[in-house]
Scaffold this active site. Structure first.
Site, short mmCIF file in Angstrom:
data_model
loop_
_atom_site.label_atom_id
_atom_site.label_comp_id
_atom_site.label_asym_id
_atom_site.label_seq_id
_atom_site.Cartn_x
_atom_site.Cartn_y
_atom_site.Cartn_z
N ASN A 1 -13.05 -3.05 2.43
CA ASN A 1 -14.02 -1.97 2.56
C ASN A 1 -14.98 -2.00 1.39
O ASN A 1 -14.58 -2.30 0.26
CB ASN A 1 -13.30 -0.61 2.60
CG ASN A 1 -12.40 -0.47 3.81
OD1 ASN A 1 -12.78 -0.85 4.92
ND2 ASN A 1 -11.20 0.06 3.61
N ASP B 1 0.85 -1.20 0.00
CA ASP B 1 0.00 0.00 0.00
C ASP B 1 0.89 1.25 0.00
O ASP B 1 1.91 1.30 0.69
CB ASP B 1 -0.91 -0.01 1.24
CG ASP B 1 -2.05 0.99 1.12
OD1 ASP B 1 -3.20 0.56 1.01
OD2 ASP B 1 -1.77 2.22 1.12
N ILE B 2 0.48 2.24 -0.77
CA ILE B 2 1.28 3.47 -0.93
C ILE B 2 1.27 4.31 0.34
O ILE B 2 2.16 5.13 0.56
CB ILE B 2 0.73 4.27 -2.15
CG1 ILE B 2 1.79 5.16 -2.75
CG2 ILE B 2 -0.52 5.05 -1.79
CD1 ILE B 2 1.40 5.71 -4.12
N GLU C 1 -12.20 3.67 -1.14
CA GLU C 1 -11.71 4.80 -1.95
C GLU C 1 -11.43 4.38 -3.37
O GLU C 1 -11.58 5.16 -4.30
CB GLU C 1 -10.41 5.36 -1.33
CG GLU C 1 -10.67 6.15 -0.06
CD GLU C 1 -9.38 6.55 0.65
OE1 GLU C 1 -8.29 6.30 0.10
OE2 GLU C 1 -9.48 7.10 1.75
N HIS D 1 -7.00 -5.77 2.13
CA HIS D 1 -5.88 -5.22 2.89
C HIS D 1 -5.33 -6.34 3.79
O HIS D 1 -6.09 -6.97 4.53
CB HIS D 1 -6.34 -4.08 3.79
CG HIS D 1 -6.88 -2.88 3.08
ND1 HIS D 1 -6.14 -1.73 2.89
CD2 HIS D 1 -8.10 -2.64 2.52
CE1 HIS D 1 -6.88 -0.83 2.24
NE2 HIS D 1 -8.08 -1.36 2.01
N HIS E 1 -10.22 -5.08 -3.37
CA HIS E 1 -8.88 -5.32 -2.81
C HIS E 1 -9.00 -5.75 -1.36
O HIS E 1 -9.87 -5.30 -0.63
CB HIS E 1 -7.98 -4.10 -2.95
CG HIS E 1 -8.58 -2.82 -2.42
ND1 HIS E 1 -9.53 -2.11 -3.11
CD2 HIS E 1 -8.38 -2.16 -1.26
CE1 HIS E 1 -9.87 -1.05 -2.40
NE2 HIS E 1 -9.21 -1.06 -1.27
#
Ligand code: AMP
Ligand code: ZN
Length: 113
Positions: free
Chosen positions: A85, A28-29, A93, A100, A98
């Protein structure tokens, strides 16, 4: 095309930790824990709401990949959290499914409000 589709086709760089014909995983960025990896299907599925019968094997495969990455990252024994999410209240977002994978430290309460 969405950000994660661009990562899949190489238009946007990512720190990839795993890839096969169906799945990709990268850092993750904006990590929220010492280990914060995103595991995505290469297919553009916007949200959990868009899952269909045909995706059952893919979702099972994603969890097997998550298990292996957790082991490789050294967090399998200490523990981790897998989080998805969905839509506005879930705080989604990026509208490309995806998972996490978070760990490397105690993560605190499951839901912060
Ligand atoms: P979510 O709120 O569940 O949709 O999470 C989206 C996640 O994607 C956030 O944790 C972001 O930090 C992460 N993210 C956004 N853009 C990128 C990118 N280009 N590479 C890696 N992670 C990203
Ligand atoms: Zn996409």
């Amino acid at each position: 095309m969405c950000v994660f589709c661009k990562i899949v086709n190489g238009e946007i760089p990512a720190k990839v930790v795993y890839e096969d014909d169906k799945v990709m995983a990268f850092h993750d960025i904006n990590p929220q824990a010492p280990v914060h990896i995103l595991v995505i299907p290469k297919e553009h599925i916007p949200t959990v709401n868009d899952l269909e019968e045909k995706h059952k094997e893919l979702i099972g495969h994603i969890f097997m990949v998550i298990k292996e990455i957790a082991k490789e990252m050294g967090i399998a024994e200490s523990g981790y959290r897998v989080l998805v999410n969905c839509n506005r209240d879930g705080g989604q977002e990026i509208y490309h499914l995806h998972f996490h994978l978070l760990g490397g430290a105690p993560l605190g309460p499951m839901v912060c409000r």
